[in-house]
Design a protein around this motif. Structure first.
Motif, mmCIF file in Angstrom:
data_model
loop_
_atom_site.group_PDB
_atom_site.id
_atom_site.type_symbol
_atom_site.label_atom_id
_atom_site.label_comp_id
_atom_site.label_asym_id
_atom_site.label_seq_id
_atom_site.Cartn_x
_atom_site.Cartn_y
_atom_site.Cartn_z
ATOM 1 N N ARG A 3 0.842 -1.182 0.000
ATOM 2 C CA ARG A 3 0.000 0.000 0.000
ATOM 3 C C ARG A 3 0.879 1.234 0.000
ATOM 4 O O ARG A 3 2.000 1.222 0.513
ATOM 5 C CB ARG A 3 -0.884 -0.012 1.243
ATOM 6 N N THR A 4 0.406 2.329 -0.589
ATOM 7 C CA THR A 4 1.160 3.581 -0.584
ATOM 8 C C THR A 4 0.373 4.646 0.180
ATOM 9 O O THR A 4 -0.858 4.645 0.197
ATOM 10 C CB THR A 4 1.444 4.094 -2.006
ATOM 11 N N LEU A 5 1.114 5.530 0.825
ATOM 12 C CA LEU A 5 0.531 6.697 1.476
ATOM 13 C C LEU A 5 0.969 7.942 0.727
ATOM 14 O O LEU A 5 2.121 8.041 0.294
ATOM 15 C CB LEU A 5 0.987 6.784 2.934
ATOM 16 N N ASN A 6 0.067 8.881 0.588
ATOM 17 C CA ASN A 6 0.377 10.165 -0.046
ATOM 18 C C ASN A 6 0.828 11.141 1.042
ATOM 19 O O ASN A 6 0.025 11.574 1.871
ATOM 20 C CB ASN A 6 -0.842 10.717 -0.787
ATOM 21 N N ASP A 36 -2.602 11.910 2.957
ATOM 22 C CA ASP A 36 -2.727 11.241 4.253
ATOM 23 C C ASP A 36 -2.055 12.007 5.380
ATOM 24 O O ASP A 36 -2.523 11.965 6.524
ATOM 25 C CB ASP A 36 -2.124 9.833 4.161
ATOM 26 N N GLY A 120 0.346 5.085 9.995
ATOM 27 C CA GLY A 120 -0.122 4.202 8.935
ATOM 28 C C GLY A 120 0.858 3.124 8.529
ATOM 29 O O GLY A 120 0.892 2.713 7.375
ATOM 30 N N GLU A 337 4.624 9.661 -2.895
ATOM 31 C CA GLU A 337 4.007 8.396 -2.505
ATOM 32 C C GLU A 337 5.069 7.515 -1.864
ATOM 33 O O GLU A 337 6.141 7.317 -2.430
ATOM 34 C CB GLU A 337 3.408 7.686 -3.723
ATOM 35 N N PRO A 349 -4.949 5.232 8.675
ATOM 36 C CA PRO A 349 -3.679 5.706 9.257
ATOM 37 C C PRO A 349 -3.930 6.670 10.412
ATOM 38 O O PRO A 349 -4.806 7.538 10.338
ATOM 39 C CB PRO A 349 -3.002 6.421 8.086
#
Length: 405
Positions: A3-6, A36, A120, A337, A349
């Motif tokens: 998964r990626t977080l911005n 995020d 997260g 990302e 998160p």
């Protein structure tokens, strides 16, 4: 699939929270993706009132209340979770109140003089302030009302903070600092940097652009990302897995750096005298009841293996990004990302304490220096045999504290 977080990254804030959040929300709409987390790389200026303004270290013509007080009072709220480190232009009194980190306003978290948090599934480390060799070795001698040199010295990185960061053993995804790591400009487009900032040329030539402390932390910790600000220019670089930032000419940290004091265990040495301070304030994360029962960790015995785990991740380079201050037509905000491992990803998160960092605080708190005497690492933290001879607690000592946490 990971998964990626911005993650939105902002350079120097200088109290311009309204403009930063407005720009962030605009970018979010253009991307059609949710941001995020916002990370601010210093000079946040959490000024609540005119008293705070009087404790800020900068020329009077630059002292402005800014927009933070609206978020502090609840008049406005941060639209995305926000974390930040301190720079060299902060409300000294406010930041000292939150030495270990804490909420300055709803949804806005200060990472303290140094710290690690989780968000997260990401582990994010931070170190506040800038490097000045004449204050680096000192303890925290500043006292209210924070006038004169004490007001600016509070923003100078101390050896004690570097010592705490060096104890990290588990890999970090991100480190945030205000100052650049020393020599990082040599891993990016140096000529373009000098074209935009020609007055950096002498510092680049001498090799003293940036912080030798941050260079040491980068070499030891090797996060996936390192974000900085301070020099008011956008700059990117990448340090490869087989590259050593020390090979660029790192000579250590003056005047005392990370060196252990010479003691009776080291022939020819003189133990530094203890300095009593009648105004000393004992800072502890433990309650009075707990602290009465606390003892320092026992030295590693001969039947315990002395190991020092390496927090770097093989085959993972460190990407560096520095950004400008919040002004029109400046590169002050960028969204990246960042991948989160499958075993660490969470649905919603949220900001969490990091267990390893809490264990490190338990180990280090008894040794916090509270006057201007040089800080020396404790005897339980032997210097590693390999260069650059860092003082580290053994893995088993840290593991015992982690079990308690």
């Amino acid at each position: 699939m990971p998964r990626t977080l911005n993650i939105a990254v902002e350079g120097c804030c200088h109290g311009m929270l309204d403009n930063i959040y407005a720009q962030l929300l605009t970018r979010q709409q253009q991307m059609k993706k949710k941001v995020d987390l916002l990370i601010i790389c210093g000079d946040f200026q959490a000024v609540r009132n005119v008293t705070d303004l009087g404790c800020m270290s900068c020329p009077d013509k630059y002292k402005q209340i800014g927009g933070f007080y609206r978020y502090y009072s609840g008049e406005r709220s941060a639209p995305v979770p926000t974390i930040f480190v301190g720079g060299n232009h902060e409300a000294s009194n406010h930041m000292r109140e939150l030495y270990y980190g804490g909420w300055v306003a709803p949804n806005i978290y200060f990472m303290g003089n140094s710290g690690v948090v989780r968000f997260g599934g990401l582990r994010i480390g931070g170190i506040s302030g800038i490097f000045k060799d004449f204050d680096y070795a000192k303890g925290f001698f500043e006292r209210p009302p924070f006038r004169g040199h004490a007001r600016s010295a509070m923003h100078h990185v101390r050896a004690f903070e570097a010592f705490k960061m060096l104890q990290i053993r588990q890999p970090l995804d991100v480190i945030v600092s205000h100052d650049w790591p020393q020599f990082i400009e040599r891993y990016g487009d140096t000529s373009e940097l000098l074209r935009r900032k020609p007055f950096f040329a002498k510092e680049v030539e001498r090799g003293d652009l940036g912080s030798p402390v941050n260079a040491m932390l980068l070499e030891r910790l090797r996060p996936a990302w390192w974000f900085s600000a301070h020099l008011h220019v956008r700059f990117t670089a990448q340090v490869g897995t087989q590259e050593s930032i020390f090979a660029k000419g790192w000579k250590g940290i003056p005047p005392y750096g990370h060196e252990r004091p010479l003691t009776s265990e080291n022939p020819g040495a003189v133990e530094p005298p203890a300095v009593a301070n009648e105004n000393e304030i004992i800072m502890s994360a433990l309650s009075d009841e707990e602290s009465d029962n606390e003892t320092e960790p026992a030295p590693t015995t001969s039947d315990e293996p002395v190991t020092f785990a390496n927090p770097s991740v093989p085959s993972r380079p460190t990407k560096f990004l520095a950004l400008d201050k919040c002004l029109p037509r400046r590169d002050f905000l960028e969204i990246v990302e960042i991948e989160v491992p499958d075993d660490a990803a969470v649905e919603e998160p949220k900001l969490e304490y990091d267990p390893e960092w809490l264990a490190i605080l338990r180990l280090c708190n008894p040794h916090i220096p509270l006057d201007d005497s040089p800080f020396y690492p404790p005897a339980q933290a032997p210097v590693t045999a390999t260069e650059p001879h860092l003082p580290l607690f053994a893995d088993n000592i840290l593991a015992r504290e982690l079990e308690w946490v």
